[in-house]
Structure formats: C-alpha cells, structure tokens
Design an enzyme around this catalytic site. Structure first.
Site, short mmCIF file in Angstrom:
data_model
loop_
_atom_site.label_atom_id
_atom_site.label_comp_id
_atom_site.label_asym_id
_atom_site.label_seq_id
_atom_site.Cartn_x
_atom_site.Cartn_y
_atom_site.Cartn_z
CG HIS A 81 29.73 -48.56 23.13
ND1 HIS A 81 30.16 -47.31 22.80
CD2 HIS A 81 29.36 -48.50 24.44
CE1 HIS A 81 30.07 -46.52 23.86
NE2 HIS A 81 29.60 -47.20 24.88
CG HIS A 119 28.82 -41.28 16.56
ND1 HIS A 119 27.93 -40.64 17.37
CD2 HIS A 119 29.81 -41.74 17.36
CE1 HIS A 119 28.37 -40.67 18.61
NE2 HIS A 119 29.50 -41.33 18.64
CG ASP A 173 35.82 -46.87 18.40
OD1 ASP A 173 34.60 -46.80 18.57
OD2 ASP A 173 36.65 -46.83 19.33
C1 SDX Z 1 31.38 -45.46 19.83
O1 SDX Z 1 27.28 -43.12 21.27
C2 SDX Z 1 28.49 -42.77 21.44
O2 SDX Z 1 28.77 -41.63 21.77
C3 SDX Z 1 29.52 -43.87 21.23
C4 SDX Z 1 30.98 -43.43 21.25
C5 SDX Z 1 31.43 -42.95 22.60
O3 SDX Z 1 32.39 -42.18 22.67
O4 SDX Z 1 30.85 -43.44 23.62
O5 SDX Z 1 31.19 -42.38 20.30
C6 SDX Z 1 31.92 -44.59 20.89
O6 SDX Z 1 30.71 -46.42 20.13
C7 SDX Z 1 31.62 -45.09 18.39
C8 SDX Z 1 30.87 -46.04 17.39
C9 SDX Z 1 31.76 -47.28 17.22
N1 SDX Z 1 31.01 -48.32 16.45
C10 SDX Z 1 31.35 -48.64 15.21
O7 SDX Z 1 32.23 -48.08 14.56
C11 SDX Z 1 30.56 -49.84 14.66
C12 SDX Z 1 30.06 -49.52 13.27
N2 SDX Z 1 29.04 -48.46 13.32
C13 SDX Z 1 27.72 -48.84 13.58
O8 SDX Z 1 27.35 -50.08 13.91
C14 SDX Z 1 26.72 -47.71 13.72
O9 SDX Z 1 27.10 -46.69 12.89
C15 SDX Z 1 26.52 -47.19 15.13
C16 SDX Z 1 26.19 -48.30 16.08
C17 SDX Z 1 27.74 -46.49 15.57
C18 SDX Z 1 25.37 -46.20 15.09
O10 SDX Z 1 24.25 -46.91 14.74
P1 SDX Z 1 22.81 -46.20 14.67
O11 SDX Z 1 22.88 -44.77 15.06
O12 SDX Z 1 21.83 -47.08 15.40
O13 SDX Z 1 22.54 -46.20 13.13
P2 SDX Z 1 21.88 -47.37 12.34
O14 SDX Z 1 22.48 -48.67 12.78
O15 SDX Z 1 20.41 -47.20 12.42
O16 SDX Z 1 22.44 -47.08 10.86
C19 SDX Z 1 21.73 -46.25 9.97
C20 SDX Z 1 22.01 -46.89 8.60
C21 SDX Z 1 21.62 -48.37 8.51
O17 SDX Z 1 21.40 -48.65 7.14
P3 SDX Z 1 19.91 -48.93 6.62
O18 SDX Z 1 19.32 -49.99 7.55
O19 SDX Z 1 19.19 -47.61 6.76
O20 SDX Z 1 20.07 -49.40 5.20
O21 SDX Z 1 23.43 -46.87 8.33
C22 SDX Z 1 23.90 -48.21 8.24
C23 SDX Z 1 22.88 -49.09 8.90
O22 SDX Z 1 22.95 -50.41 8.35
N3 SDX Z 1 25.17 -48.24 8.95
C24 SDX Z 1 26.28 -48.80 8.48
C25 SDX Z 1 27.26 -48.55 9.44
N4 SDX Z 1 26.72 -47.86 10.46
C26 SDX Z 1 25.42 -47.69 10.14
N5 SDX Z 1 26.52 -49.51 7.33
C27 SDX Z 1 27.80 -49.93 7.17
N6 SDX Z 1 28.80 -49.70 8.05
C28 SDX Z 1 28.56 -49.03 9.19
N7 SDX Z 1 29.56 -48.80 10.04
#
Ligand code: SDX
Length: 431
Positions: A269, A308, A364
């Site tokens: 997050h 996201h 971010d």
């Molecule tokens: C914020 O919700 C909000 O509005 C949050 C926010 C706010 O203003 O409050 O916008 C702020 O938190 C932004 C997000 C910051 N986090 C990151 O940058 C961390 C990296 N990103 C992730 O961990 C992920 O993308 C999330 C947590 C942001 C979203 O996760 P989801 O929606 O639960 O998606 P998921 O984990 O189910 O991913 C779907 C697929 C998966 O692959 P498979 O299992 O299908 O093979 O995408 C992959 C994930 O492994 N994936 C990534 C990835 N993010 C998702 N793979 C590599 N790198 C990534 N960053």
C-alpha cells in the site's frame, strides 16, 4: 425498483428460485442469506477474500474509473485540483463536500494554522523511541496517543467536537511527521511557524537548522502542495477500509486514523513508495534491468510502484507526478535513479507479462524520486503519504459515522478447523 433490474437465482440443490433486486450495480449480500436457510443451515453467504468484488459502503467523497483513469474528489477532476487548488482547500472540499467560501477558507486555514502544536508530553513520548526508529512506527503510535489528550473526542456524534478533532488531526500530522523525521536524524525538533503556509511550515519543521527563520523554496512548497492533493483520498483503499472498520466500533477519530496509518505502512500500500526507491537502488544501473525483470516474472519479487486494484490502464496521479518531477529536478538537479525508473517503465510497458496483468505505474512509482530529490530518506516517504491522506480518512470517517445504514464491521468466515475434540489434560498428554 427499475423493471427487470433483478437477478433470478436458482438453487439447484432444491430447485427453488429467488428474485434478488439489483441496485446501483450491486446485489445485497444479505439477500443471498435466504437461500438454503433452514433450522440447521445458516443460509448462503458470499466469500470474497480481499473484498475484490464487494462494496462496503455508499460514498460521495471520491469517484474512480479504473479503466478510464479517472479520479475525482467530490466530482472535481484531480487534474484541475492539482493545478489550481491548495491542499487545505482540497481537505475542506473532501470533508465538507463543497469548496469553501472566502470566509470559510480563511477560518479553516486560521484554525489549522493555530492547532499545529502538540502537547509537550507527546514530544517526550517521541523522544523515548530508539534513535533509529522508523518514522511510520513513531507516527502510528503518536497519532493514537493523541486520543489520550482529547478524551472528549469520543463524542463522535457531536458536530462541534468532531470539527475540533478534524482540525487538530490535519494540523498536527505534519508536526508529528516532521518530529519523527528529526528524531531519526538526531536533530532537535523544530516548532511550527505560524507565519508559513501548511507545506512551507512542514518544510520548516523538517529542515530548519540554526537560521532564525526558515526560508522555504516556493517551488518545493508548491510541489508538496501538488503531491499532498494527489494523495488526499482514494475511495475504499486498504487504509481507508481500516479507518472505516475500526471507526465502525464508534471509537474516537485519533484511534481510527492510527489504524489507517498502520495499514498504509505496508509495502503493498503506501509503503510501496519507499520500496520503489530501494528497488531502484538495488537495480543500480540500467544494464541490470533485464535480469531484474526476469526475477519479477519468476515471481521472486514484485515490480514495486506498478499495478493497482482499480486502475487497469493508468493511474492519473502518476501522470501528474511525472510532470512534477521535472519542476522539482529544476531546483534540486536530476535524480540519477530517474534514468533507471524511465527505462524500467519503458520495458514493463512493452512486456506482455505486465501488459497481460494490466500493470502500469501507480502513484508510488515516481513520487519516491521526488521525495528523495527533496532530501527525504526512503523511510519518510510513507509519512509524506499519511499526512495528506488524513484528510481523506477523516472525510470517509465522517461519512461512516453519519451513515444510518452502517453497522459495526464483523464479516463472516468459512470455518476449516476441527470440531468437538475432547480435551486431554497436560498431565495425560505429556506422560
Ligand atoms: C497504493 O487501493 C488504492 O487505491 C491504493 C492507493 C491509494 O491511493 O490508496 O492507490 C495507493 O497502495 C498504490 C499501490 C502501491 N503498491 C505497489 O506498488 C506494490 C506493488 N503492486 C502490487 O502488490 C499490486 O499490484 C497491488 C497490491 C497494488 C494490487 O494487487 P491486486 O489488485 O490484489 O492484484 P494481484 O496481487 O491479484 O495481482 C494480479 C496479478 C498477479 O499475478 P498472477 O498471480 O495472476 O500471476 O498481477 C501480479 C500478481 O502477482 N502483480 C504483479 C504486481 N502487481 C500485481 N507482479 C509484479 N509486480 C507487481 N507490482
């Protein structure tokens, strides 16, 4: 109910059919409970880990369209607010639901300016932390501790008392954040300067040394205003969900907001901005990017700052922040990590692994580069997210407290453990 806006559900276990109303693109989860319900069957519930497809509330604070990259606070597009407004004006808009009149704005700014000091006992609490304590751990604790200085805050339904706590929280977050930063640096805490604007005062409390009066660079103060506006709210994200869930027990707003700080701390997050900088530093040079990308594809780690839950094309805030990067670097000089970030983004946006998963830069990805250029250590980045997000958390908390439909948050579960075991005493077990 609009004609035919219903869902017909057939329970194939019994052949029974149920007609469930569809309202605002949702069906009430409680409407499913009647299905299969009997003396020994509690009826159907919905299972949704992480609430990936569950609406928890009605809200008019923030609107997001993840496919179109739209973000609006109380109906105003983020691009216009970032360009034309100030953080305190946006905080007023989020919390009160409309832009302030001149008189309302003047009073709001005055009240917040004159509530930036915290009780000296709180300063002593912060001084009790280890010298290398993470600023987010200090912020999380001190925000919760504020509840002990204002016990009247428990009267959450009294509008005047609620207003006073909202002003105090918005006013004191920069002070607590700056003092956590100074503590980690072993520098004396700097008291608020009421002659300065909200972001200028924050810069003063962070960076003032022996000079009589800190003279903030207006371009950096402006960049912080934009970043604070962009981070102010984001509908039902993880930390807002925490604030609403904790707030649903009718606890005071300081305790509810401290739970938001705790949720934001996580690397998935708000902690992602700190993780992005550490990731870029770990990659080190552009030639190391291909190997890093391979590691991500193998699932060894995530590309921090990408992806996201809602935005599946682009995060409009990332677009705006990329512009702010140039303004800041004009003052501070270009951050050498920018080249790695830009090359990483170029490769990721061409690679099917990321395209197929709809992974694009989020808020971010670039913010950390600006914060580092502003001389913040990575540990401070999430504090810079928590300060402005306090306005959004409070707007969402007020909406929760006033929402007659809300109840204490208490989800169901699917039980997977043992049942009806006979207890064997320790003496028997250890024979
Ligand atoms: C914020 O919700 C909000 O509005 C949050 C926010 C706010 O203003 O409050 O916008 C702020 O938190 C932004 C997000 C910051 N986090 C990151 O940058 C961390 C990296 N990103 C992730 O961990 C992920 O993308 C999330 C947590 C942001 C979203 O996760 P989801 O929606 O639960 O998606 P998921 O984990 O189910 O991913 C779907 C697929 C998966 O692959 P498979 O299992 O299908 O093979 O995408 C992959 C994930 O492994 N994936 C990534 C990835 N993010 C998702 N793979 C590599 N790198 C990534 N960053």
């Amino acid at each position: 109910m609009t004609e035919n806006h219903t869902l017909t559900v057939r329970d194939n276990r019994t052949g029974e059919e149920y007609e469930l109303p569809i309202t605002d693109g949702t069906v009430r989860a409680s409407d499913f409970n009647q299905i299969g319900k009997s003396a020994d069957d509690p009826g159907l519930a919905l299972y949704d880990p992480g609430f990936t497809n569950t609406a928890s509330t009605r809200s008019s604070v923030t609107y997001i369209d993840g496919d179109k990259g739209i973000l609006e606070y109380r109906g105003y597009p983020i691009e216009q607010l970032a360009e034309k407004s100030t953080f305190l004006e946006v905080a007023y808009l989020l919390i009160h639901g409309e832009l302030p009149t001149e008189k309302q704005h003047e009073q709001w700014v005055h009240e917040i300016t004159f509530h930036t000091f915290v009780h000296e006992n709180l300063k002593s609490q912060l001084q009790g932390f280890r010298y290398d304590a993470h600023p987010m751990g200090m912020l999380l604790s001190s925000v919760g501790a504020l509840s002990t200085f204002y016990p009247e805050a428990r009267n959450i339904h009294d509008p005047d008392i609620r207003h006073d706590q909202i002003v105090r929280l918005i006013a004191k977050m920069p002070t607590l954040g700056a003092w956590s930063f100074r503590h980690a640096q072993g520098k004396p805490y700097v008291y608020p300067d009421n002659d300065l604007t909200y972001t200028e005062n924050f810069l003063s409390m962070l960076f003032k040394m022996s000079e009589q009066k800190y003279n903030p660079d207006p371009r950096l103060a402006k960049a912080l205003e934009v970043l604070f506006i962009l981070h102010a709210d984001h509908e039902q994200n993880c930390s807002t969900n925490a604030v609403r869930s904790v707030g649903s027990s009718q606890v005071d707003p300081y305790s509810a907001v401290s739970s938001g700080v705790a949720a934001l701390y996580g690397p998935l997050h708000g902690g992602a901005n700190e993780a992005v900088l550490k990731m870029l530093k770990r990659i080190g040079t552009p030639d190391k990017i291909p190997a890093f990308i391979e590691g991500v594809k193998k699932g060894e780690e995530k590309l921090m700052g990408f992806g996201h839950r809602v935005y599946k094309n682009f995060d409009p805030r990332a677009t705006i922040i990329k512009k702010a990067v140039d303004d800041v670097f004009a003052v501070t000089g270009v951050n050498p990590l920018l080249e790695i970030a830009q090359e990483l983004e170029r490769i990721a946006l061409e690679d099917d692994y990321f395209i197929s998963r709809k992974l694009y830069p989020n808020v971010d990805f670039y913010s950390g580069l600006i914060y580092e250029a502003l001389q913040f250590p990575p540990e401070m980045f999430t504090v810079l997210f928590a300060i402005p997000r306090t306005a959004g958390w409070l707007a969402q908390w007020v909406e929760l407290v006033d929402d007659k439909e809300q109840k204490i948050a208490r989800p169901k579960q699917i039980y997977t453990g043992d049942r009806r075991l006979d207890f064997v005493s320790a003496q028997e077990r250890w024979k």
